[in-house]
Every structure is written in structure tokens, then in C-alpha cells.
Design a protein around this motif. Structure first.
Motif, PDB file in Angstrom:
ATOM      1  N   THR A 181       0.837  -1.210   0.000  1.00  0.00           N
ATOM      2  CA  THR A 181       0.000   0.000   0.000  1.00  0.00           C
ATOM      3  C   THR A 181       0.862   1.246   0.000  1.00  0.00           C
ATOM      4  N   MET A 182       1.890   1.264   0.822  1.00  0.00           N
ATOM      5  CA  MET A 182       2.735   2.460   0.918  1.00  0.00           C
ATOM      6  C   MET A 182       3.529   2.701  -0.365  1.00  0.00           C
ATOM      7  N   THR A 183       4.040   1.653  -0.990  1.00  0.00           N
ATOM      8  CA  THR A 183       4.784   1.847  -2.236  1.00  0.00           C
ATOM      9  C   THR A 183       3.869   2.369  -3.340  1.00  0.00           C
ATOM     10  N   ARG A 184       2.635   1.869  -3.374  1.00  0.00           N
ATOM     11  CA  ARG A 184       1.691   2.334  -4.395  1.00  0.00           C
ATOM     12  C   ARG A 184       1.387   3.822  -4.208  1.00  0.00           C
ATOM     13  N   ILE A 185       1.199   4.244  -2.969  1.00  0.00           N
ATOM     14  CA  ILE A 185       0.846   5.643  -2.713  1.00  0.00           C
ATOM     15  C   ILE A 185       2.032   6.565  -2.963  1.00  0.00           C
ATOM     16  N   VAL A 186       3.231   6.146  -2.573  1.00  0.00           N
ATOM     17  CA  VAL A 186       4.416   6.970  -2.851  1.00  0.00           C
ATOM     18  C   VAL A 186       4.577   7.176  -4.350  1.00  0.00           C
ATOM     19  N   THR A 187       4.374   6.125  -5.123  1.00  0.00           N
ATOM     20  CA  THR A 187       4.508   6.234  -6.578  1.00  0.00           C
ATOM     21  C   THR A 187       3.488   7.205  -7.154  1.00  0.00           C
ATOM     22  N   SER A 188       2.246   7.115  -6.695  1.00  0.00           N
ATOM     23  CA  SER A 188       1.200   7.992  -7.235  1.00  0.00           C
ATOM     24  C   SER A 188       1.492   9.453  -6.898  1.00  0.00           C
ATOM     25  N   ARG A 189       2.091   9.709  -5.745  1.00  0.00           N
ATOM     26  CA  ARG A 189       2.464  11.080  -5.386  1.00  0.00           C
ATOM     27  C   ARG A 189       3.649  11.562  -6.227  1.00  0.00           C
ATOM     28  N   MET A 190       4.551  10.658  -6.529  1.00  0.00           N
ATOM     29  CA  MET A 190       5.762  11.034  -7.242  1.00  0.00           C
ATOM     30  C   MET A 190       5.488  11.368  -8.705  1.00  0.00           C
ATOM     31  N   VAL A 191       4.622  10.590  -9.363  1.00  0.00           N
ATOM     32  CA  VAL A 191       4.415  10.760 -10.803  1.00  0.00           C
ATOM     33  C   VAL A 191       2.993  11.213 -11.139  1.00  0.00           C
ATOM     34  N   GLY A 192       2.165  11.445 -10.132  1.00  0.00           N
ATOM     35  CA  GLY A 192       0.790  11.873 -10.362  1.00  0.00           C
ATOM     36  C   GLY A 192       0.631  13.366 -10.160  1.00  0.00           C
ATOM     37  N   ASN A 193      -0.418  13.742  -9.447  1.00  0.00           N
ATOM     38  CA  ASN A 193      -0.695  15.159  -9.193  1.00  0.00           C
ATOM     39  C   ASN A 193       0.456  15.781  -8.403  1.00  0.00           C
ATOM     40  N   ILE A 236       7.508   2.458  -7.374  1.00  0.00           N
ATOM     41  CA  ILE A 236       8.806   2.558  -6.713  1.00  0.00           C
ATOM     42  C   ILE A 236       9.789   1.618  -7.402  1.00  0.00           C
ATOM     43  N   VAL A 237       9.442   0.316  -7.445  1.00  0.00           N
ATOM     44  CA  VAL A 237      10.213  -0.611  -8.272  1.00  0.00           C
ATOM     45  C   VAL A 237       9.406  -0.918  -9.529  1.00  0.00           C
ATOM     46  N   VAL A 238      10.056  -1.544 -10.505  1.00  0.00           N
ATOM     47  CA  VAL A 238       9.386  -1.888 -11.756  1.00  0.00           C
ATOM     48  C   VAL A 238       8.802  -3.290 -11.630  1.00  0.00           C
ATOM     49  N   ARG A 239       7.492  -3.386 -11.753  1.00  0.00           N
ATOM     50  CA  ARG A 239       6.822  -4.676 -11.653  1.00  0.00           C
ATOM     51  C   ARG A 239       5.767  -4.767 -12.754  1.00  0.00           C
TER      52      ARG A 239
END
Length: 505
Positions: free
Chosen positions: A211-223, A488-491
Motif C-alpha cells: 500500500t505504501m509503495t503504491r501511494i508513494v509512486t502515485s504522489r511522485m508521478v501523479g498530481n 517505486i520498483v518496476v513490476r
């Protein structure tokens, strides 16, 4: 008097605002001199073009057009991006690139000021105190744990094969690598590989991490507004899930630390003090400076949370792509298996020792090529502490500079126009000697390279060898080609399914 103080306060705030505007304009003027992909919106930047959309086609097209460096606009925020050894090497090998960028603060609530986020004297102290945990002699002691954990995975694979069911690769490997990191870092037997699936609303450490990796990614490359911590807390619909997951992870980590401290205290009281660490957690608790100062409770907790995340996610991602590549390219799978069979030919057991790992030469070539193709960690970034020259353009202090490892590893001017082809022979000594040492950076380079790289690399070689010794892998019929995406990682976007054929040994 209050009027005077108020005027002074306003003056100070205005001065700070003026300095921020001045520095921002200075950075914008510099980065605008770098080439940039066309079509950037004045406010949204390149965001609408989907630079990190699954499949990474934008990244491939961009590195082909700008093979040294370019400016990516993340909304209105510029991010000079380095994609060639010539532009990357000076940054990673000098103090100019020693400070992690503000993007790493997205992890701050989760892993605090551990090695991944700290800078300066704090980072140097922690790195010095923890380096011993990854010495060759220490890593050797983890091999029995690898064998025991993979034995559980192999048992699950045997059952799947008997039932004629495909293996959900990322799911099974995620559980196995998480089992390994919990046992090697904290000597914690979680039994996570054999637990029943979670029910709705339930959480464990692995699901919290995902959950945390998904949210960090969305913050990094999203809005881009949600990069700001206050905007994220006040307005993001993801914040409640983030808060719950972070709280759960901290509770588990604090529990592991508390339990170990009680154990060490009891051993001391019984006259049997521990003189050498058994695992990473012991190292943290026993670490002392030259003047006898230990790590604080917060520092210990931050490092535990850092390594439980960092020691699992990249390894799980790498192994997922390794098994997929073995199924897709059976000729390479056969060569790896023949190497493992020869290594273990005169033994009664297929358990692998630490001395065996150096003999897995072709296996190592395959793993390196998989890592090049899929680059588990894609986007390290730095905040410049001194002006930095990129092809004659000087970027000022404070500029956030990214290194896109996926683009570096798919740069046609570095790896050739066949960079999308799977070819382990690229890493034969003769071929590798012709490449710049900074052409391949799976664990970064320079003073801030990954402290756990040998731990991760050993684990991937070990798991690959043991799995291919027992099974032949093939792609499940009718399944689409897996599409890589960034979390965060490539999956893969969707779970990879592989058919399992047990070998009659």
C-alpha cells in the motif's frame, strides 16, 4: 512594539519569499537551456503525456531523441534527467550529488532518517556503523535461511504443479523474499508464506508495504500538488490508507525491536552477553561510536523500517522478471539449469552453499541482463550542493536532478539499437570491458551506492538456481505479454502466470 515586531516578521517572510522566487527563476533559466521533449504544458508540464505510463514507451522514445540529458517537467517543476554515463558519472562520484532530493521526503513518515534518506554526518555515521552487517562473512551465515525459506516456496510450487495450476509469480516470490528479509534482518519467523489470504479490511506487513509503495509512486508521478506533505494530508483521498499502513508497519517494527531488547537485557542479566551480532537488528542495538554512543530508539526504528522495505521490494521485483525471462527464453533457462546440475551433480541435496554462488557464472549473466532490461529501481535523484555542468550548461545549487536508470540501460548510444533484445552475452567480460563502468548502475554508484547490493545479488542467484533445479518453467497459454510499470520498483501491471513442470530427479 507589537506593530514593530509584526512589520519585521512580514519583512522577513517577504525576504524569504523573494529568495525562493529568485532561486526558482535561476533554476528555470538554467534548465530551459537543456533540450526538452516537445509539447510540455505551461502548468501540467509533461504529465499529460504519461512519461511513466505502463510499458515506458515515452521513456524509450525520449532517450532515443535525447541520449545524454533532458528536462522533464513534472507539472510546473523542472527535473533535469541524466541518461548517459558521461553526464551521470561526475554527479555520483562527487560531493555535488551526495544529497538525496526532496522527492525522498515522500518516504519520511514511513522510514524516517534511515540510510536511504539521511545526509551529511548522520548518513556517514550510520553507514559506518552498519557496513559490517553486509560483510562477506556475515552474508554467508544467511545461506541456511535462504535454503529454508525457498524450501517452503518449492513445496507450494509442487502443490500447484500437482493441481495443474499456474504459479502467480509476483505473489509467491513476494512472500518468499519477505520471509527471507524478516528472518535475516530480524530473525523473525513470520510464517508469511503459508498464511491464509487476508480478508477484506485485514492487513499484514507485506500488504501494508505494498500500500505504501503504491501511494508513494502515485504522489511522485501523479498530481504534483500531493508531493507537498500538507496538501497530501489535507486533500488526498489516499491519506487515510497511507496513515493506516504506516501506523501498522511502525507497530510491527517497534514490536520486533522491543522483543529483541528484552532478550538482550535478559542475556546480560544472566551473565551471557551477546558479543557479536547475529543479524541486522543485533547490529543496530549493539552499535557504538568510538566514544561509546549508541543509536537512538528512533534511529534504530528508522533503519529497521528502511531495511524491511529495501531488502524485499527490489529483490521480489527482480526475481519476478528473472523467472519470466527464463520461461520466455527456454534456451537460456536450459543453460542455467545445466550449470546448476553440473554444480550439484555429486551431491545428495540440492541445497546451495555460499561457496557455490561464484560458480553460477551463466546464471549471473542472465540475472544482470534481466536487471538491465527491467531496472527494478528506476529513478534515483539528487539535490545539487554545488553548480553542476551538463554538456556546457551549468545547473545551480538546489536543482533537483534525476538519473533515469531505465533510460540509461536502454540508451541506444550506450547499449546499441538491439537494447530491447534479451542477450546475457552483453555481460561477458570481453563485451563488458568495452562499456563505460557507469553504463550499468543497478545499485547506483559512488559513495551512496546501495549498502545491501551483495545481499540482494546473492539472494537472486540463489533463488534462481534452486527453482530451476526443481522445475521447468513455461508461459501460461493465452496470457498477455507482461507490461512493466513503476511502483517505486518496476513490476508487471498484471500478475505473471507460469506453468510448472517438476523435474524427475
Amino acid at each position: 512594539m507589537w506593530v514593530v515586531l509584526s512589520v519585521c516578521l512580514v519583512a522577513v517572510l517577504l525576504l524569504k519569499l523573494a529568495l525562493i522566487v529568485h532561486d526558482t527563476v535561476k533554476i528555470w533559466r538554467a534548465v530551459n537551456k537543456l533540450p526538452s521533449p516537445p509539447g510540455a504544458h505551461w502548468l501540467a508540464g509533461h504529465t499529460n503525456q504519461g512519461p511513466y505510463d505502463p510499458g515506458f514507451q515515452w521513456l524509450l522514445d525520449t532517450v532515443a531523441a535525447f541520449p545524454r540529458a533532458y528536462t522533464l517537467w513534472n507539472g510546473p517543476v523542472p527535473m533535469p534527467t541524466l541518461v548517459h554515463p558521461d553526464t551521470i558519472k561526475p554527479l555520483l562520484t562527487s560531493p555535488t550529488g551526495s544529497v538525496k532530493s526532496p522527492l525522498y521526503l515522500l518516504f519520511d513518515d514511513w522510514i524516517g532518517k534511515g540510510l536511504a534518506l539521511s545526509d551529511g554526518a548522520l548518513w556517514k555515521r550510520h553507514r559506518r556503523l552498519l557496513t559490517g552487517s553486509f560483510h562477506f562473512d556475515v552474508l554467508k551465515t544467511y545461506v541456511p535461511v535462504y535454503n529454508e525459506c525457498v524450501e517452503v516456496l518449492l513445496g507450494k510450487m509442487v502443490k500447484l504443479a500437482a493441481e495443474g495450476k499456474p504459479m502467480q509469480v509476483e505473489h509467491e516470490l513476494g512472500q518468499c523474499t519477505f520471509d527471507i528479509i524478516l528472518r535475516t534482518a530480524c530473525s523473525h519467523h513470520s510464517n508469511c508464506q503459508l498464511k491464509e489470504p487476508l480478508k477484506d479490511g485485514e492487513m499484514d506487513l507485506l500488504s501494508a508495504t505494498n500500500t505504501m509503495t503504491r501511494i508513494v509512486t502515485s504522489r511522485m508521478v501523479g498530481n504534483p500538488l500531493y508531493i507537498n506533505p500538507w496538501m497530501f494530508r489535507l486533500f488526498s483521498p489516499q491519506y487515510p490508507a497511507w496513515e493506516r499502513a504506516v501506523g501498522y508497519a511502525h507497530k510491527v517494527g517497534d514490536g520486533l525491536i522491543s522483543k529483541r531488547k528484552e532478550e538482550l537485557k535478559k542475556k546480560m542479566e544472566d551473565g551471557d552477553p551477546l558479543t557479536s551480532p547475529r543479524d541486522f537488528l543485533d547490529t543496530l542495538l549493539l552499535a557504538r561510536d568510538e566514544d561509546g554512543v549508541s543509536l537512538s530508539e528512533k534511529e534504530i526504528a528508522d533503519e529497521v523500517n528502511t531495511f524491511l522495505f529495501g531488502g524485499h521490494d527490489t529483490t521480489s521485483s527482480t526475481m519476478t522478471w528473472v523467472l519470466y525471462a527464463m520461461a520466455k527464453y527456454p534456451e537460456h533457462q536450459t543453460r542455467v539449469r545445466e550449470e546448476v546440475d553440473e554444480l550439484l551433480a555429486d551431491r545428495d541435496s540440492d541445497w546451495i552453499t555460499s561457496n557455490d554462488l561464484s560458480s553460477l557464472e551463466y546464471t549471473s549473466l542472465v540475472i544482470k541482463e534481466v536487471i538491465r532490461m527491467y531496472s527494478p529501481v528506476m529513478l534515483p535523484s539528487r539535490s545539487l550542493t554545488a553548480p553542476y555542468d551538463v554538456d556546457g550548461i551549468t545547473l545551480p545549487v538546489g536543482t533537483t536532478v534525476a538519473i533515469n536508470l531505465y533510460q540509461l540501460h536502454h540508451n541506444p548510444t550506450v547499449w546499441g539499437h538491439d537494447h530491447m533484445e534479451f542477450n546475457p552475452a552483453r555481460f561477458l567480460p570481453g563485451n563488458l570491458a568495452a562499456l563505460d563502468p557507469f553504463a550499468y548502475l543497478p545499485f547506483s554508484a559512488g559513495p551512496r551506492n546501495c549498502i545491501g547490493q551483495q545481499f540482494a545479488y546473492n539472494q537472486v542467484r540463489f533463488l534462481t538456481a534452486r527453482i530451476l533445479k526443481r522445475f521447468r518453467l513455461s508461459l501460461a497459454k493465452g496470457e498477455p505479454e507482461p507490461v512493466p510499470c513503476l511502483t517505486i520498483v518496476v513490476r508487471p501491471v498484471q500478475e505473471i502466470l507460469l506453468n510448472l513442470e517438476p523435474r524427475n530427479l
